[in-house]
Design an enzyme around this catalytic site. Structure first.
Site, short mmCIF file in Angstrom:
data_model
loop_
_atom_site.label_atom_id
_atom_site.label_comp_id
_atom_site.label_asym_id
_atom_site.label_seq_id
_atom_site.Cartn_x
_atom_site.Cartn_y
_atom_site.Cartn_z
N GLY A 239 3.55 -15.04 4.13
CA GLY A 239 2.63 -14.48 5.11
C GLY A 239 2.81 -14.89 6.55
N PRO A 276 7.97 -17.02 1.45
CA PRO A 276 8.13 -16.21 2.65
C PRO A 276 9.05 -15.01 2.40
CG PRO A 276 9.51 -18.17 2.79
CD PRO A 276 8.77 -18.25 1.48
N GLY A 277 8.65 -13.86 2.92
CA GLY A 277 9.50 -12.67 2.84
C GLY A 277 9.87 -12.23 4.24
N ARG A 278 8.84 -11.79 4.97
CA ARG A 278 9.04 -11.25 6.31
C ARG A 278 9.75 -12.25 7.24
NH1 ARG A 278 5.77 -7.27 8.40
NH2 ARG A 278 4.26 -7.75 6.77
N ARG A 314 7.18 1.61 8.69
CA ARG A 314 6.18 0.66 9.20
C ARG A 314 5.33 1.19 10.36
NH1 ARG A 314 7.01 -3.63 11.11
NH2 ARG A 314 5.27 -4.71 10.16
N CYS A 346 9.06 16.46 9.37
CA CYS A 346 8.04 17.43 9.75
C CYS A 346 6.63 16.89 9.58
CB CYS A 346 8.23 18.71 8.95
SG CYS A 346 9.87 19.36 9.22
N GLU A 347 6.32 15.84 10.30
CA GLU A 347 4.97 15.27 10.33
C GLU A 347 4.79 14.60 11.69
OE1 GLU A 347 3.32 12.81 7.42
OE2 GLU A 347 4.31 13.82 5.75
C1 LIG Z 1 4.22 -9.88 -0.11
C2 LIG Z 1 4.03 -11.22 -0.72
C3 LIG Z 1 4.67 -12.33 -0.19
C4 LIG Z 1 5.51 -12.28 1.07
O1 LIG Z 1 4.76 -12.03 2.21
P1 LIG Z 1 5.46 -12.10 3.66
O2 LIG Z 1 4.40 -11.74 4.59
O3 LIG Z 1 6.58 -11.13 3.65
O4 LIG Z 1 5.94 -13.51 3.84
C5 LIG Z 1 4.53 -13.53 -0.83
N1 LIG Z 1 3.77 -13.65 -1.96
C6 LIG Z 1 3.14 -12.60 -2.50
C7 LIG Z 1 2.34 -12.79 -3.73
C8 LIG Z 1 3.24 -11.35 -1.90
O5 LIG Z 1 2.60 -10.30 -2.44
#
Ligand SMILES: *Cc1c(COP(=O)(O)O)cnc(C)c1O
Length: 421
Positions: A239, A276-278, A314, A346-347
Site C-alpha cells: 500500500g 508491496p506491489g505498486r 488507471r 469509442c468512449e
Molecule cells: C493489492 C494488494 C497488495 C499490494 O498493494 P500495493 O498498493 O500495490 O502495494 C498487497 N496485499 C494485498 C492483500 C493486496 O490486495
C-alpha cells in the site's frame, strides 16, 4: 527514483534509447527497467533489516514472468491472489515457502493447488473460507498455515476503489471479532494459526493510517497471545504510495516506513512480512505511445495517441494522474500548450489527461506515460479488438520483448463459431 532519464536529448531506459525500442517493437508498448525493479525491492529489504522479515511482491501489480523471475532470483517472496498467480510465481522459480495466498474468494480448488504445491500461509478473510480450507487440508492429510486478515477500521485516505481497511469494505474480519474468529480457527484440526494479516489500501501517501492500523495490530497480538495463540508472524500488507505527480509532496520512503514498523511492532519479536506491489513496479515501467493526430476542437486541442484506456485504464478507472513526457527532450524554451490527451477507443472515458501543459507536439511524435509499471499491463483488455500491447524489459544495454503483441488471427481464433451457425 527510476532509470528513465533524458540523455543527450533523448529518453533512455537504463542504457537503451526508448526510440530505438519503439522502432523495433512498434507502439504502443510497456517498457520496464530491471534496475528500478531491483532498487525498489532492495529498499524494502534494507528498510526492514534487523528484523526477521520477508518482502512478498504483490504480483497483481505487474505479473509478467520475466518481472517475476527478476525478483525471484534475488530472493523475493510473492503475494498471490489466484491460482493463476500462484502457478506463475512457482513457474518463475519462487519456492512455495516464499508464497502467501491472499484474497476474499479463494476456491477449494485454488486451496488444493497451493497446499499440494507448497505454500507459506493462507491469509484467511472469513469464517466460511476458514471452514473450506480446513476441509481441503483434512482431505489432503496436511495442516494449512494461516493468518486471519483483520480489518482495523482505519481510513487509508486514498481513492475509494483502492481503500480496503474501513469496516464497510469487503476485506478481512472486523477487529472486534478477532478473538472469536481465532478461537474458531484453533478448533479446526486442518489449520495452524501462525500470525495476523492486514492490508488497508493502496497508494497511501501518509504513514499515519499505517501507524494507526499497526498500533491496533500490536495490541491484538498481545491479546491473542494471552488467549493462547502462537502469533509469530505479522503480515502488514502493501500500500505504500508512489509519486505520480512530481510537483506534489513525495510519499514516505520505504526507510521511513521501516522505522515506523520497528518502532510500533519491533518489541513483539514477530517475523514481519510486507506485500508491496505498486512501490516495486510502478515507477519501474512506462507506456510508450505515438501521436496519431493533432485535432483542434473548440477552445481545446486533442492529442490523439495510439495507446488507449484498454491498454492503461488507471486514468479512466481511478482518475489517476500519469506524467506525460516526450521521448525527444524538448529544447530549452520550447513553447508549451494545454492538450487533452486521448486514445482512439469509442468512449469519452478514454482520456489520459485534460488540459495538460505539454511541449508542442505533432503527429508521429513519441510520448511516454510515466509510472505505468503497476496496474497497467495486468489490467489491459482487448476492448475495441485492440491487441494487448507488448511488454519489453531493459537491463543495462540489453532489452527483450517479454510478451509479444498477438496477431489479429490469434485473437480471432480464440473464438469458436458453433457448428449449427
Ligand atoms: C493489492 C494488494 C497488495 C499490494 O498493494 P500495493 O498498493 O500495490 O502495494 C498487497 N496485499 C494485498 C492483500 C493486496 O490486495
Amino acid at each position: 527514483m527510476d532509470h528513465f532519464l533524458y540523455r543527450n536529448g533523448a529518453l533512455y531506459a537504463e542504457d537503451v534509447p526508448v526510440a530505438e525500442i519503439a522502432a523495433q517493437v512498434g507502439t504502443p508498448f510497456y517498457l520496464y527497467s530491471t534496475a528500478t525493479l531491483l532498487r525498489h525491492y532492495h529498499l524494502f529489504n534494507e528498510a526492514l533489516s534487523g528484523m526477521d522479515h520477508l518482502v512478498c511482491y504483490a504480483m497483481k501489480a505487474a505479473g509478467n514472468m520475466a518481472i517475476l523471475k527478476t525478483l525471484a532470483d534475488v530472493g523475493a517472496g510473492m503475494d498471490v491472489v489466484s491460482q493463476g498467480e500462484y502457478l506463475r510465481a512457482r513457474a518463475a522459480g519462487v519456492p512455495g515457502e516464499r508464497i502467501v495466498f491472499s484474497g476474499v474468494g479463494k476456491t477449494a480448488e485454488e486451496m488444493r493447488v497451493a497446499l499440494q504445491g507448497g505454500i507459506l500461509q493462507f491469509n484467511i478473510e472469513s469464517e466460511p473460507e476458514m471452514e473450506t480450507l480446513n476441509a481441503v487440508a483434512l482431505e489432503l492429510g496436511v495442516v494449512a498455515p494461516i493468518t486471519v486478515r483483520v480489518n482495523p477500521d482505519v481510513d487509508a485516505k486514498t481513492h475509494a476503489k483502492i481503500s480496503t481497511g474501513k469496516s464497510e469494505n469487503k476485506f478481512g474480519i472486523p477487529i472486534s471479532r478477532a478473538s472469536a474468529v481465532y478461537a474458531h480457527a484453533a478448533r479446526l484440526p486442518g489449520l495452524e494459526v501462525v500470525g495476523i494479516d492486514m492490508h488497508i489500501g493502496s497508494q497511501l501517501t501518509d504513514l499515519a493510517p499505517f501507524e494507526q492500523a499497526y498500533t491496533k495490530l500490536a495490541a491484538l497480538t498481545e491479546t491473542l497471545r494471552a488467549e493462547g495463540h502462537d502469533i509469530r508472524r505479522l503480515d502488514l500488507g502493501g500500500g505504500l504510495g508512489i509519486p505520480y505527480e512530481r510537483s506534489n509532496e513525495a510519499p514516505p520512503l520505504p526507510v521511513e516506513y521501516g522505522e515506523m514498523v520497528k518502532r510500533v511492532l519491533g518489541h513483539l519479536g514477530c517475523e514481519i512480512q510486507i506485500e508491496p506491489g505498486r512501490l516495486i513496479a510502478g515507477n519501474a515501467g512506462i507506456m510508450v505511445s505515438k501521436v496519431i493526430y493533432l485535432k483542434s476542437g473548440e477552445g481545446r486541442d486533442f492529442l490523439i495517441v495510439d495507446g488507449a484506456m484498454n491498454d492503461l485504464i488507471r486514468p479512466a478507472m481511478y482518475d489517476a494522474y500519469h506524467e506525460i513526457v516526450p521521448v525527444i527532450e524538448p529544447a530549452p524554451g520550447t513553447p508549451q500548450q494545454p492538450y487533452d490527451v486521448v486514445g482512439p477507443v469509442c468512449e469519452s472515458g478514454d482520456t489520459f489527461a485534460r488540459q495538460r501543459n505539454l511541449p508542442v507536439l505533432k503527429a508521429d511524435d513519441l510520448i511516454a506515460f510515466r509510472s505505468a509499471g503497476a496496474y497497467g499491463a495486468v489490467m489491459a483488455s482487448e476492448y475495441n479488438a485492440r491487441p494487448l500491447i507488448p511488454e519489453v524489459l531493459v537491463k543495462g544495454d540489453q532489452f527483450a520483448v517479454i510478451r509479444r503483441r498477438p496477431t489479429f488471427d490469434e485473437m480471432m481464433n480464440r473464438d469458436t463459431i458453433p457448428e449449427w451457425l
